[in-house]
Design a protein around this motif. Sequence first.
Motif, PDB file in Angstrom:
ATOM      1  N   ASP A 182      35.485  40.920  50.853  1.00  0.00           N
ATOM      2  CA  ASP A 182      34.398  40.630  51.789  1.00  0.00           C
ATOM      3  C   ASP A 182      34.351  41.654  52.924  1.00  0.00           C
ATOM      4  N   ASP A 183      35.533  42.121  53.394  1.00  0.00           N
ATOM      5  CA  ASP A 183      35.478  43.057  54.511  1.00  0.00           C
ATOM      6  C   ASP A 183      35.405  44.528  54.050  1.00  0.00           C
ATOM      7  N   GLY A 184      35.232  44.727  52.762  1.00  0.00           N
ATOM      8  CA  GLY A 184      34.969  46.080  52.265  1.00  0.00           C
ATOM      9  C   GLY A 184      36.212  46.940  52.071  1.00  0.00           C
ATOM     10  N   SER A 185      37.410  46.331  52.120  1.00  0.00           N
ATOM     11  CA  SER A 185      38.628  47.114  51.909  1.00  0.00           C
ATOM     12  C   SER A 185      38.885  47.410  50.433  1.00  0.00           C
ATOM     13  N   ILE A 186      38.343  46.532  49.572  1.00  0.00           N
ATOM     14  CA  ILE A 186      38.513  46.768  48.131  1.00  0.00           C
ATOM     15  C   ILE A 186      37.193  46.502  47.408  1.00  0.00           C
ATOM     16  N   THR A 187      37.103  47.022  46.194  1.00  0.00           N
ATOM     17  CA  THR A 187      36.006  46.629  45.311  1.00  0.00           C
ATOM     18  C   THR A 187      36.651  46.157  44.021  1.00  0.00           C
ATOM     19  N   SER A 188      35.883  45.462  43.203  1.00  0.00           N
ATOM     20  CA  SER A 188      36.483  44.996  41.956  1.00  0.00           C
ATOM     21  C   SER A 188      35.508  45.222  40.827  1.00  0.00           C
ATOM     22  N   ARG A 189      36.066  45.413  39.640  1.00  0.00           N
ATOM     23  CA  ARG A 189      35.190  45.370  38.472  1.00  0.00           C
ATOM     24  C   ARG A 189      35.920  44.792  37.280  1.00  0.00           C
ATOM     25  N   THR A 190      35.139  44.189  36.418  1.00  0.00           N
ATOM     26  CA  THR A 190      35.707  43.474  35.284  1.00  0.00           C
ATOM     27  C   THR A 190      35.672  44.377  34.068  1.00  0.00           C
ATOM     28  N   MET A 191      36.823  44.471  33.408  1.00  0.00           N
ATOM     29  CA  MET A 191      36.865  45.309  32.212  1.00  0.00           C
ATOM     30  C   MET A 191      37.525  44.536  31.077  1.00  0.00           C
ATOM     31  N   GLU A 192      37.279  44.987  29.868  1.00  0.00           N
ATOM     32  CA  GLU A 192      37.870  44.296  28.736  1.00  0.00           C
ATOM     33  C   GLU A 192      39.316  44.732  28.560  1.00  0.00           C
ATOM     34  N   HIS A 193      40.144  43.743  28.266  1.00  0.00           N
ATOM     35  CA  HIS A 193      41.546  44.030  27.966  1.00  0.00           C
ATOM     36  C   HIS A 193      41.962  43.098  26.840  1.00  0.00           C
ATOM     37  N   ASN A 194      42.402  43.635  25.733  1.00  0.00           N
ATOM     38  CA  ASN A 194      42.866  42.825  24.607  1.00  0.00           C
ATOM     39  C   ASN A 194      41.872  41.745  24.193  1.00  0.00           C
ATOM     40  N   GLY A 195      40.612  42.092  24.177  1.00  0.00           N
ATOM     41  CA  GLY A 195      39.620  41.133  23.729  1.00  0.00           C
ATOM     42  C   GLY A 195      39.262  40.063  24.743  1.00  0.00           C
ATOM     43  N   ARG A 196      39.729  40.206  25.982  1.00  0.00           N
ATOM     44  CA  ARG A 196      39.302  39.260  27.017  1.00  0.00           C
ATOM     45  C   ARG A 196      38.977  40.073  28.269  1.00  0.00           C
ATOM     46  N   LEU A 197      38.548  39.355  29.308  1.00  0.00           N
ATOM     47  CA  LEU A 197      38.147  40.082  30.500  1.00  0.00           C
ATOM     48  C   LEU A 197      39.259  40.075  31.540  1.00  0.00           C
ATOM     49  N   ARG A 198      39.374  41.181  32.236  1.00  0.00           N
ATOM     50  CA  ARG A 198      40.348  41.247  33.301  1.00  0.00           C
ATOM     51  C   ARG A 198      39.681  41.953  34.478  1.00  0.00           C
TER      52      ARG A 198
END
Lengths: 105, 392
Positions: free
Chosen positions: A52-68
């Motif tokens: 929320d305060d902009g120190s990190i961003t996130s993104r979802t990627m596939e890992h072993n057939g599931r999302l991480r």
Amino acid sequence: MDIQLKRGLIEICVLSAMLKEPTYGYKLIRDVSPYMEISESTLYPILKRLNDDGSITSRTMEHNGRLRKYYQITPDGRARISEFLRDWQDVMKAYYFIEREAAHV
Amino acid sequence: MSKKEFLKSLNRRLCALPADEREKALSYYSELIDDRTENGSTEEAAVDALGTIPQIADEILSEAEKNGTRLKKRMPKGVKTLLIVLAALFGLAAVASASLTVSGHFIVGDSLQWQKLEDSYDLSSTGRIETDFDIYSLSVGVSKDEKVHIIRWENPTVVSFKTEQFADGIKFTQRTKPFMGFMTNIMYKSCTLLVPESFAGELVLSVTTGDLTVEGISGPSVDAKATTGDLELKNCSFPCISAGCTTGDVIIDSCSVGKGDFAGRSDGLSGTVTVNGTTADVNLKSVEAADSINIKVTTGEILLSGIASEKLSVKTTTGDVNLYKCECDDTEIKTTTGSIKGTMTGAITDYTIESDNTTGKNLLPESMEGGDKKLNVHATTGDILIRFEKAE
């Protein structure tokens, strides 16, 4: 330890654990827990705050057939670490003084 | 406690949160459990290591409150029933006086003025239709004309609905506004999407807490996702299907994939059915696929009956797999603690078989050569009870 202090420290530890490369929840806990007590349920709100305060961003990627979800530190996040290191030089000076004096007693 | 039970129970505890926040928290914990099991922990131990559910929920809720997220009020059941009765009365009053009914800060969603709206759009038959809903349930059917129709209930206090048109498609987005109160009338949460019979583009459908139903559609490729709701595809024929559910169930009934008009399409996914679920139960009934059917879930039960496909691959960790009348040239089934039961079409000598489990019964030979069809079955601690029966 003072709860505010602890919270601030954990946030910086979590940020530091992302410096090398984007990382995910389970790895963050494993990397940080030898140094600070941290659990899954305490990490969640921390990640949310940092996001929320902009120190990190996130993104979802596939890992072993599931999302991480992978978290990455932003320039703002790096600035927070630098600021922490600067501030704590003073704190550490005080710490060594206290330690030295206490050793004489 | 199993992962499924954990997520269901946590979901209930977080019901005061807006749907997207809740979804984020659930996928965070789901991922952590998966990562722990991937690193050698059992599912039970992975869940236990997370702490107690009330503690986890309190932490999330109190943080959300601090950040100014407006939580939906939780009420004891008796009060809720009373309010529903009051809401019904208010609702009648609202109709009579055509005015809004807002009791204090607490909104009785049902008694607000809802409007049923329908819009229609022209879209090229190879375009793309996308939905992204957080509270609406979606049912998809065939339109009577050559237009795309979207029919839903709207109320500006409770939901926002947005339509974006692109050169090659159209996207519908629905979000719930943070409000304190409740809605009991599921009619207001339902949305219908009608697509022309000639539509052969792409359907990319996503719902969060609602259910998703697609019925009688023939033509487009389908990518369907439901998070806590159920997903059902019925009487359809598609070039390919991709279905995903987190805690809801997946039902695919009487569908054909990559057959007839769709045979020989050049895209690599043609003729494939892919189902991914976390705690979802998966039920496939009378499904024909030209190429392959791939099912992967963590804790759900899998029931397959009347399946015909060149390849069939089923993977589950703790759920059971039940097979009836499956006709596949290359079948692979893997479970860890679940059992594998049922019948394969044909005689045992039609198959080249490999099977193994550490404990539990196994009716199949561990290794048998000679058949034209491949059958590989692996269960670690579950039983393998597969028999063969002749096609009718």
